[in-house]
Design an enzyme around this catalytic site. Structure first.
Site, PDB file in Angstrom:
ATOM      1  N   ASP A 191       0.885  -1.154   0.000  1.00  0.00           N
ATOM      2  CA  ASP A 191       0.000   0.000   0.000  1.00  0.00           C
ATOM      3  C   ASP A 191       0.935   1.219   0.000  1.00  0.00           C
ATOM      4  OD1 ASP A 191      -2.285   1.670   0.461  1.00  0.00           O
ATOM      5  OD2 ASP A 191      -1.698   1.756   2.568  1.00  0.00           O
ATOM      6  N   ASP A 202      -0.031   5.081   0.893  1.00  0.00           N
ATOM      7  CA  ASP A 202      -0.248   6.022   2.000  1.00  0.00           C
ATOM      8  C   ASP A 202      -0.224   5.276   3.332  1.00  0.00           C
ATOM      9  OD1 ASP A 202      -0.884   8.526   0.512  1.00  0.00           O
ATOM     10  OD2 ASP A 202      -2.571   7.365  -0.228  1.00  0.00           O
TER      11      ASP A 202
HETATM   12  C1  BG6 Z   1      -5.662   6.034   0.246  1.00  0.00           C
HETATM   13  C2  BG6 Z   1      -5.721   6.813   1.538  1.00  0.00           C
HETATM   14  O1  BG6 Z   1      -4.382   5.551   0.029  1.00  0.00           O
HETATM   15  O2  BG6 Z   1      -6.033   6.862  -0.851  1.00  0.00           O
HETATM   16  C3  BG6 Z   1      -7.115   7.402   1.711  1.00  0.00           C
HETATM   17  O3  BG6 Z   1      -5.438   5.954   2.632  1.00  0.00           O
HETATM   18  C4  BG6 Z   1      -7.475   8.250   0.506  1.00  0.00           C
HETATM   19  O4  BG6 Z   1      -7.161   8.172   2.887  1.00  0.00           O
HETATM   20  C5  BG6 Z   1      -7.357   7.400  -0.764  1.00  0.00           C
HETATM   21  O5  BG6 Z   1      -8.799   8.751   0.617  1.00  0.00           O
HETATM   22  C6  BG6 Z   1      -7.652   8.179  -2.035  1.00  0.00           C
HETATM   23  O6  BG6 Z   1      -6.652   9.143  -2.221  1.00  0.00           O
HETATM   24  P1  BG6 Z   1      -6.620  10.238  -3.353  1.00  0.00           P
HETATM   25  O7  BG6 Z   1      -5.170  10.674  -3.368  1.00  0.00           O
HETATM   26  O8  BG6 Z   1      -7.025   9.586  -4.645  1.00  0.00           O
HETATM   27  O9  BG6 Z   1      -7.562  11.316  -2.967  1.00  0.00           O
HETATM   28 MG    MG Z   2      -2.758   3.118   3.596  1.00  0.00          MG
END
Ligand code: BG6
Ligand code: MG
Length: 220
Positions: A9, A11
């Site tokens: 993963d 984030d």
């Molecule tokens: C995930 C995060 O990796 O990505 C979430 O943990 C986030 O919190 C999701 O909402 C979507 O992210 P983005 O960058 O497309 O807005």
């Molecule tokens: Mg994550």
């Protein structure tokens, strides 16, 4: 079954963007006068942008049209991307680089499996764009975690059967997605409390790579 690929993963595993997501959603919630705190923010971990917005709007009595929701999500993303400009290789989380080097030395394939549509930008900011054999992200899937789609896509691009993949995750939604894909699930950070994680760790600095790859397992 021996593990031949590791899907990360992004984030919360490779880089900590939690605070940036929190600040951006907080700014939108404040403008809309919707209650939002860090506990609610925890529920957004691993969840897509629009599903995150739905969780936030569930704390409002106002009803929003589809157009208004799209605009709010866009505004949040503009604030978030502005904050991501500050991201650099210094923000890569402890243990990540060592693990990537060790996996490469053992010929184990590595991929990203993230719900984020900002994955290419984040990888560029932290200088890891060319370090993964496959990237499956929010731009290439229809169903976000806990649906297994993103991890199954990563395995397909790698050409590795799902049961030979291990997933490293910091979110319950991600652990559920990995298990739904019939992959080994490693929970780190807040996912270290997930009951259905196969391995649980505070962070990647204390990961036992032999245990991750199941090299000591007696195979029949
Ligand atoms: C995930 C995060 O990796 O990505 C979430 O943990 C986030 O919190 C999701 O909402 C979507 O992210 P983005 O960058 O497309 O807005
Ligand atoms: Mg994550």
């Amino acid at each position: 079954m021996k593990i031949s690929a590791v899907i990360f993963d992004l984030d919360g595993v490779i880089v900590s963007t939690d605070e940036y997501h929190y600040k951006a959603w907080k700014s939108i919630s404040d403008q809309e006068k919707i209650y939002f705190d860090r506990e609610i923010n925890e529920r957004l971990r691993g969840v897509s942008r629009m599903e995150s917005l739905a969780i936030i709007l569930s704390h409002s009595s106002k009803s929003y049209s589809e157009k208004e929701k799209q605009l709010l999500a866009q505004r949040k993303n503009d604030i978030y991307c502005e904050l991501l400009n500050k991201l650099s290789p210094n923000d890569i989380l402890p243990g990540v680089i060592n693990l990537l080097v060790s996996l490469k030395a053992r010929d184990i394939k590595v991929a990203i499996g993230s719900s984020s549509k900002n994955t290419p930008f984040i990888l560029k900011q932290i200088g890891l764009t060319s370090n993964f054999d496959a990237v499956a992200d929010g731009n290439s899937i229809k169903n976000s975690k806990p649906d297994p789609e993103v991890f199954l896509l990563a395995a397909e691009i790698l050409g590795v059967p799902p049961e030979e993949c291990a997933v490293i995750e910091d979110a319950q939604a991600g652990i559920d997605a990995a298990k739904a894909a019939e992959m080994k699930a490693v929970g780190i950070g807040s996912a270290a409390n997930c009951l259905n994680a196969d391995m649980k760790l505070s962070d990647l600095t204390n990961l036992d790579i032999d245990q991750l790859l199941e090299v000591n397992e007696i195979r029949s």
